[in-house]
Design an enzyme around this catalytic site. Sequence first.
Site, PDB file in Angstrom:
ATOM      1  N   ALA A   1      83.345  61.497  24.346  1.00  0.00           N
ATOM      2  CA  ALA A   1      83.349  60.036  24.235  1.00  0.00           C
ATOM      3  C   ALA A   1      83.503  59.482  25.642  1.00  0.00           C
ATOM      4  O   ALA A   1      84.038  60.149  26.527  1.00  0.00           O
ATOM      5  CB  ALA A   1      84.509  59.566  23.353  1.00  0.00           C
ATOM      6  N   CYS A   2      83.042  58.269  25.870  1.00  0.00           N
ATOM      7  CA  CYS A   2      83.073  57.717  27.223  1.00  0.00           C
ATOM      8  C   CYS A   2      84.507  57.665  27.745  1.00  0.00           C
ATOM      9  O   CYS A   2      85.471  57.590  26.979  1.00  0.00           O
ATOM     10  CB  CYS A   2      82.402  56.344  27.255  1.00  0.00           C
ATOM     11  SG  CYS A   2      83.482  54.957  26.894  1.00  0.00           S
ATOM     12  N   LEU A   3      84.644  57.698  29.057  1.00  0.00           N
ATOM     13  CA  LEU A   3      85.952  57.808  29.689  1.00  0.00           C
ATOM     14  C   LEU A   3      86.865  56.616  29.399  1.00  0.00           C
ATOM     15  O   LEU A   3      88.089  56.727  29.511  1.00  0.00           O
ATOM     16  CB  LEU A   3      85.783  57.977  31.202  1.00  0.00           C
ATOM     17  CG  LEU A   3      85.085  59.261  31.651  1.00  0.00           C
ATOM     18  CD1 LEU A   3      84.878  59.247  33.165  1.00  0.00           C
ATOM     19  CD2 LEU A   3      85.882  60.496  31.240  1.00  0.00           C
TER      20      LEU A   3
ATOM     21  N   SER B   1      87.664  55.562  26.652  1.00  0.00           N
ATOM     22  CA  SER B   1      88.470  55.875  25.466  1.00  0.00           C
ATOM     23  C   SER B   1      89.766  56.601  25.818  1.00  0.00           C
ATOM     24  O   SER B   1      90.565  56.897  24.933  1.00  0.00           O
ATOM     25  CB  SER B   1      87.648  56.724  24.487  1.00  0.00           C
ATOM     26  OG  SER B   1      87.365  57.998  25.053  1.00  0.00           O
TER      27      SER B   1
END
Length: 267
Positions: free
Chosen positions: A174-176, A178
């Site tokens: 998941a993108c950073l 998060s």
Amino acid sequence: MDLQEKFDLLKKNLSALDSLCIAFSGGVDSTFLLKAAYDVLGDKVLAITARSSTYPEREYREAVEFTKKYGIPHEVILSEELDVDGFADNPVNRCYLCKNELFEKIDEIAKAKDISYIAEGSNMDDLGDYRPGLTAVSEHKVLSPLREAGLTKEEIRSLSKEMGLPTWNKPAFACLSSRFPYGQKITKEKLEMVDKAEQFLLDHGFRQVRVRHHGDIARIEVGQIEMENFLNLALMKEVQEYYKKLGFSYTALDLKGYRTGSMNETL
């Protein structure tokens, strides 16, 4: 439906589309969707990858390598979420702000290239967690072919393995953004801290990794089967010293281990 029937339904639905843009991150789901669509539609498919400070360089390189390997048309765009109004404040609808901007940019490309449809790679399991990004999917009338075919994450991994895709056993990503508790300001510097902290563990052989940024505390999540590997005094000292150089005063191991959406547990 059994797995083969779901796969057949996916291909049938894709074959009904005359042209398609796919939001392609290089993860398990979007890679499977892209390959399935390319097998059905050929060069009528365009993969679009967004680069930003929330997207690690390693993920970008893998996405580029995949499209090159199969000769899939691929376009890279800049999508700096930190410039989106309100995003850096990290509200609970942060993912909506990100996806809304992404699909606006993809929609511009689709219109300019006369491409009829846009698709993304969410699966049935994504319906079981807090996913504000799906609101943007609905608002922009973006297709979700994997959900439409009823495919789960494990089924996608199984089909990806049969197809020989390198991502069949790739850890979830998941993108950073998060990695931060809601309400904690997100900056490029903090994102770089998290990226380097996770890369350090990946370089030490860990596969499923999250480093959650809690101010001066780094909370490490690793997969349950990998937690025992972490309990090594020399390794723990090495990690702590490196994280201190990154700017974390304290380093902690989450005893519950890795799980998706752990930042949503406080909602």
